[in-house]
Design a protein around this motif. Structure first.
Motif, PDB file in Angstrom:
ATOM      1  N   ASN A   1       0.837  -1.205   0.000  1.00 22.72           N
ATOM      2  CA  ASN A   1       0.000   0.000   0.000  1.00 22.72           C
ATOM      3  C   ASN A   1       0.867   1.247   0.000  1.00 22.72           C
ATOM      4  OD1 ASN A   1      -1.518   2.069   2.208  1.00 22.72           O
ATOM      5  ND2 ASN A   1      -2.736   1.366   0.499  1.00 22.72           N
ATOM      6  N   VAL A   2       0.646   2.121  -0.985  1.00 23.31           N
ATOM      7  CA  VAL A   2       1.324   3.418  -1.042  1.00 23.31           C
ATOM      8  C   VAL A   2       0.498   4.409  -0.238  1.00 23.31           C
ATOM      9  CG1 VAL A   2       2.108   5.294  -2.527  1.00 23.31           C
ATOM     10  CG2 VAL A   2       2.224   2.948  -3.342  1.00 23.31           C
ATOM     11  N   TRP A   3       1.158   5.100   0.687  1.00 22.58           N
ATOM     12  CA  TRP A   3       0.434   6.017   1.555  1.00 22.58           C
ATOM     13  C   TRP A   3       1.317   7.185   1.993  1.00 22.58           C
ATOM     14  CZ3 TRP A   3       1.964   6.843   6.672  1.00 22.58           C
ATOM     15  CH2 TRP A   3       2.969   5.973   7.144  1.00 22.58           C
ATOM     16  N   GLY A   4       0.671   8.196   2.529  1.00 20.39           N
ATOM     17  CA  GLY A   4       1.355   9.327   3.146  1.00 20.39           C
ATOM     18  C   GLY A   4       0.480   9.851   4.269  1.00 20.39           C
ATOM     19  N   SER A   5       1.093  10.345   5.309  1.00 18.49           N
ATOM     20  CA  SER A   5       0.319  10.866   6.442  1.00 18.49           C
ATOM     21  C   SER A   5      -0.503  12.086   6.044  1.00 18.49           C
ATOM     22  CB  SER A   5       1.241  11.217   7.612  1.00 18.49           C
ATOM     23  OG  SER A   5       2.104  12.284   7.257  1.00 18.49           O
ATOM     24  N   TRP A   6      -0.118  12.754   4.995  1.00 19.82           N
ATOM     25  CA  TRP A   6      -0.778  13.951   4.485  1.00 19.82           C
ATOM     26  C   TRP A   6      -1.999  13.626   3.618  1.00 19.82           C
ATOM     27  CZ3 TRP A   6      -0.645  12.987  -0.596  1.00 19.82           C
ATOM     28  CH2 TRP A   6       0.378  12.160  -1.061  1.00 19.82           C
TER      29      TRP A   6
ATOM     30  N   VAL B   1      -0.990 -13.511   5.700  1.00 19.16           N
ATOM     31  CA  VAL B   1      -0.797 -12.475   4.687  1.00 19.16           C
ATOM     32  C   VAL B   1       0.143 -11.432   5.269  1.00 19.16           C
ATOM     33  CG1 VAL B   1      -1.937 -10.657   3.344  1.00 19.16           C
ATOM     34  CG2 VAL B   1      -3.118 -12.828   3.744  1.00 19.16           C
ATOM     35  N   GLN B   2       1.077 -10.949   4.451  1.00 20.10           N
ATOM     36  CA  GLN B   2       2.001  -9.906   4.889  1.00 20.10           C
ATOM     37  C   GLN B   2       1.569  -8.570   4.293  1.00 20.10           C
ATOM     38  OE1 GLN B   2       4.773  -9.870   7.017  1.00 20.10           O
ATOM     39  NE2 GLN B   2       4.500  -7.675   6.713  1.00 20.10           N
ATOM     40  N   PHE B   3       1.509  -7.549   5.110  1.00 19.39           N
ATOM     41  CA  PHE B   3       1.239  -6.193   4.647  1.00 19.39           C
ATOM     42  C   PHE B   3       2.558  -5.435   4.613  1.00 19.39           C
ATOM     43  CE2 PHE B   3      -2.907  -7.577   5.544  1.00 19.39           C
ATOM     44  CZ  PHE B   3      -3.813  -6.704   4.971  1.00 19.39           C
ATOM     45  N   LEU B   4       2.727  -4.591   3.595  1.00 18.56           N
ATOM     46  CA  LEU B   4       3.926  -3.778   3.441  1.00 18.56           C
ATOM     47  C   LEU B   4       3.516  -2.424   2.894  1.00 18.56           C
ATOM     48  CD1 LEU B   4       7.058  -3.470   3.401  1.00 18.56           C
ATOM     49  CD2 LEU B   4       6.985  -4.372   1.052  1.00 18.56           C
ATOM     50  N   GLY B   5       3.812  -1.375   3.625  1.00 15.15           N
ATOM     51  CA  GLY B   5       3.510  -0.030   3.162  1.00 15.15           C
ATOM     52  C   GLY B   5       4.672   0.555   2.392  1.00 15.15           C
ATOM     53  N   ILE B   6       4.368   1.540   1.574  1.00 16.25           N
ATOM     54  CA  ILE B   6       5.389   2.388   0.948  1.00 16.25           C
ATOM     55  C   ILE B   6       4.988   3.816   1.292  1.00 16.25           C
ATOM     56  CG2 ILE B   6       6.521   3.170  -1.159  1.00 16.25           C
ATOM     57  CD1 ILE B   6       5.763   0.515  -2.474  1.00 16.25           C
ATOM     58  N   ASN B   7       5.718   4.412   2.218  1.00 19.45           N
ATOM     59  CA  ASN B   7       5.421   5.768   2.673  1.00 19.45           C
ATOM     60  C   ASN B   7       6.152   6.754   1.782  1.00 19.45           C
ATOM     61  OD1 ASN B   7       6.705   8.063   4.712  1.00 19.45           O
ATOM     62  ND2 ASN B   7       4.497   7.792   4.822  1.00 19.45           N
ATOM     63  N   ILE B   8       5.399   7.676   1.158  1.00 18.06           N
ATOM     64  CA  ILE B   8       6.012   8.644   0.261  1.00 18.06           C
ATOM     65  C   ILE B   8       5.733  10.069   0.719  1.00 18.06           C
ATOM     66  CG2 ILE B   8       5.845   7.052  -1.698  1.00 18.06           C
ATOM     67  CD1 ILE B   8       3.631   8.844  -2.817  1.00 18.06           C
ATOM     68  N   ARG B   9       6.647  10.952   0.319  1.00 17.93           N
ATOM     69  CA  ARG B   9       6.514  12.402   0.549  1.00 17.93           C
ATOM     70  C   ARG B   9       6.176  12.748   1.989  1.00 17.93           C
ATOM     71  NH1 ARG B   9       3.614  14.304  -5.034  1.00 17.93           N
ATOM     72  NH2 ARG B   9       5.231  13.466  -6.363  1.00 17.93           N
TER      73      ARG B   9
ATOM     74  N   TRP C   1      -1.636  -2.828  -4.043  1.00 25.82           N
ATOM     75  CA  TRP C   1      -1.417  -4.002  -4.882  1.00 25.82           C
ATOM     76  C   TRP C   1      -1.506  -5.238  -4.004  1.00 25.82           C
ATOM     77  CZ3 TRP C   1       1.970   0.194  -5.248  1.00 25.82           C
ATOM     78  CH2 TRP C   1       1.999   0.853  -6.489  1.00 25.82           C
ATOM     79  N   VAL C   2      -2.017  -6.315  -4.576  1.00 19.28           N
ATOM     80  CA  VAL C   2      -1.966  -7.610  -3.911  1.00 19.28           C
ATOM     81  C   VAL C   2      -1.024  -8.475  -4.741  1.00 19.28           C
ATOM     82  CG1 VAL C   2      -3.253  -9.633  -3.144  1.00 19.28           C
ATOM     83  CG2 VAL C   2      -4.300  -7.358  -2.992  1.00 19.28           C
ATOM     84  N   ILE C   3       0.008  -8.971  -4.088  1.00 15.02           N
ATOM     85  CA  ILE C   3       1.001  -9.820  -4.728  1.00 15.02           C
ATOM     86  C   ILE C   3       0.683 -11.262  -4.337  1.00 15.02           C
ATOM     87  CG2 ILE C   3       3.471 -10.275  -5.030  1.00 15.02           C
ATOM     88  CD1 ILE C   3       2.592  -7.330  -5.686  1.00 15.02           C
ATOM     89  N   ALA C   4       0.448 -12.112  -5.328  1.00 17.70           N
ATOM     90  CA  ALA C   4       0.153 -13.520  -5.069  1.00 17.70           C
ATOM     91  C   ALA C   4       1.405 -14.222  -4.555  1.00 17.70           C
ATOM     92  CB  ALA C   4      -0.349 -14.189  -6.347  1.00 17.70           C
ATOM     93  N   SER C   5       1.221 -15.378  -3.953  1.00 22.22           N
ATOM     94  CA  SER C   5       2.362 -16.096  -3.359  1.00 22.22           C
ATOM     95  C   SER C   5       3.405 -16.508  -4.397  1.00 22.22           C
ATOM     96  CB  SER C   5       1.868 -17.321  -2.586  1.00 22.22           C
ATOM     97  OG  SER C   5       1.249 -18.241  -3.460  1.00 22.22           O
ATOM     98  N   ASP C   6       3.026 -16.531  -5.689  1.00 19.80           N
ATOM     99  CA  ASP C   6       4.003 -16.857  -6.734  1.00 19.80           C
ATOM    100  C   ASP C   6       4.819 -15.637  -7.158  1.00 19.80           C
ATOM    101  OD1 ASP C   6       2.226 -15.374  -8.277  1.00 19.80           O
ATOM    102  OD2 ASP C   6       1.835 -16.975  -9.730  1.00 19.80           O
ATOM    103  N   GLY C   7       4.584 -14.490  -6.522  1.00 24.91           N
ATOM    104  CA  GLY C   7       5.359 -13.284  -6.803  1.00 24.91           C
ATOM    105  C   GLY C   7       4.826 -12.439  -7.941  1.00 24.91           C
ATOM    106  N   THR C   8       3.613 -12.718  -8.419  1.00 23.17           N
ATOM    107  CA  THR C   8       3.025 -11.913  -9.482  1.00 23.17           C
ATOM    108  C   THR C   8       2.017 -10.930  -8.906  1.00 23.17           C
ATOM    109  OG1 THR C   8       1.285 -13.559  -9.907  1.00 23.17           O
ATOM    110  CG2 THR C   8       3.327 -13.711 -11.233  1.00 23.17           C
ATOM    111  N   VAL C   9       1.790  -9.839  -9.640  1.00 21.24           N
ATOM    112  CA  VAL C   9       0.846  -8.815  -9.210  1.00 21.24           C
ATOM    113  C   VAL C   9      -0.563  -9.279  -9.574  1.00 21.24           C
ATOM    114  CG1 VAL C   9       0.205  -6.387  -9.344  1.00 21.24           C
ATOM    115  CG2 VAL C   9       2.611  -7.045  -9.575  1.00 21.24           C
TER     116      VAL C   9
END
Length: 190
Positions: A78-83, A105-113, A157-165
């Motif tokens: 998940n791409v996110w920003g506090s703003w 399931v693993q969650f992973l954020g991408i914090n931008i700006r 994005w949800v990434i399947a266990s085989d590594g595909t989007v």
């Protein structure tokens, strides 16, 4: 500085800030800006999925983290920003579904700006316990350009266990939609 010039500077800054959260799905190609999504979901057929990019960098705490750390698992990125207003709307859904799914399931954020302090405060405020890549420039998101590129903040994005989007959603995600995207990706894993 004159009062008129000061007002002009404040107005220009406000317009720039609002443009970053507009409701259009067109990204500003000249500045690499992001806008709010329209809620659209793209889920390619299993045979048409592209590999997820090799996301890696530092966590909000400065520790190394990479998507490959979670190989073989379904991963929600998940791409996110506090703003970002829409990010604040969806944050409780992410916290709830992450707690529900546990190690499944693993969650992973991408914090931008963002600053690290603002990002950490956001996580604490919304009970987010999963890691996020700290990427103030937003360059990590470009990794998805060959599969399902981001045009908005938030993007999930949800990434399947085989590594595909397996899926991409532009805009905020509800709990039920998030569960459905995860379930669909897991069902396609066979």
């Amino acid at each position: 500085m004159t009062v008129r010039l000061a007002r002009l500077v404040v107005t220009a800054a406000a317009v720039a800030l609002l443009a970053g959260c507009s409701s259009s799905t067109q990204a500003d190609e000249t500045t690499g800006g992001f806008v709010a999504g329209d809620g659209s979901i793209t889920a390619p057929e299993v045979g048409e999925r592209k590999p997820a990019p090799a996301l890696e960098g530092e966590s909000l705490d400065g520790d190394p983290i990479a998507l490959e750390d979670f190989a073989g698992r379904t991963v929600v990125v998940n791409v996110w920003g506090s703003w970002c207003a829409e990010c604040r709307v969806e944050a409780p859904a992410f916290a709830a579904v992450d707690a529900e799914t546990g190690d499944d399931v693993q969650f992973l954020g991408i914090n931008i700006r963002d600053s690290r302090a603002a990002a950490k405060a956001y996580d604490e405020n919304f009970g987010i316990t999963y890691p996020s890549l700290y990427d103030p420039s937003g360059k990590t998101v470009l990794g998805f350009r060959d599969s399902l590129p981001s045009m908005a903040v938030p993007t999930t994005w949800v990434i399947a266990s085989d590594g595909t989007v397996a899926a991409r959603m532009l805009g905020s995600v509800s709990e039920s939609t998030l569960r459905g995207l995860i379930d669909d990706a897991k069902a396609s894993d066979g």
